[in-house]
Design a protein around this motif. Structure first.
Motif: not given
Length: 208
Positions: A135-148
């Motif tokens: 509970p209250d754990g943290v996720l760091h999510l890095l990804f490429q932005v776009g729609d393809e």
């Protein structure tokens, strides 16, 4: 699953050259360094899983900040490089789609690891992340932005690759995170004026 086999084989082929490419890259990204320092403060009691750790540079940096972090990657070649370069740290071969221990983690880092994951599997993977966090754990999510989606056929060092690269809108990713049981606390858009912007989302697992 064909995408899984293609991704594993491709990253096995480029593991050494990829490790050389990224070894000093973090030092040239001040915003990501600052984000990791804040993340380390948020998950100080650990442990943290670096999911899709590649050659282990982020795992090693988190440990240098005092965090008990370990790495998981689909590619045995990447894990071999990580174990060689950081022999005192823990690295395991595993897939994003594999379940993690329930409520065992203070944090999860998933930097550029979901970009090869098909849309129909991503919500379940995020739900798995939520289940693995306390509970209250943290996720760091890095990804490429776009729609393809594009097919990457050549990689680091000129080696052949065969991987799908999915770029996704931030709004879609935040919706998936909320549906999986996360509260999105912060968004950082990197290099927004370039052809390949990235987004870093910080999300906290909601108490059930």
């Amino acid at each position: 699953m064909e995408w899984l086999t293609d991704t594993r084989t491709s990253y096995d082929a480029v593991a050494e050259d990829y490790a050389t490419f990224v070894r000093d890259a973090l030092g040239e990204q001040p915003y990501l360094l600052a984000a990791l320092r804040l993340f380390a403060e948020q998950v100080a009691d650990g442990p943290v899983a670096d999911v899709g750790c590649g050659p282990g540079q982020i795992t090693a940096h988190l440990n240098s900040l005092g965090i008990a972090a370990y790495g998981i990657d689909l590619s045995p070649g990447m894990i071999a490089v990580a174990r060689r370069d950081y022999p005192t740290l823990r690295f395991e071969v595993g897939s994003l789609t594999d379940p993690l221990p329930t409520a065992a983690l203070a944090g999860i880092v998933a930097w550029q690891s979901v970009i090869h994951l098909p849309d129909d599997l991503l919500p379940a993977v995020l739900a798995n992340f939520r289940q693995a966090l306390r509970p209250d754990g943290v996720l760091h999510l890095l990804f490429q932005v776009g729609d393809e989606t594009r097919l990457k056929t050549e990689g680091y060092g000129g080696h052949p690759m065969q991987v799908q690269v999915h770029r996704r809108p931030r709004e879609r990713m935040t919706t998936w995170l909320r549906d999986a049981g996360f509260a999105v606390e912060a968004e950082l858009l990197l290099n927004p004026e370039t052809p390949a912007p990235q987004a870093l989302l910080t999300a906290r697992s909601r108490r059930q």
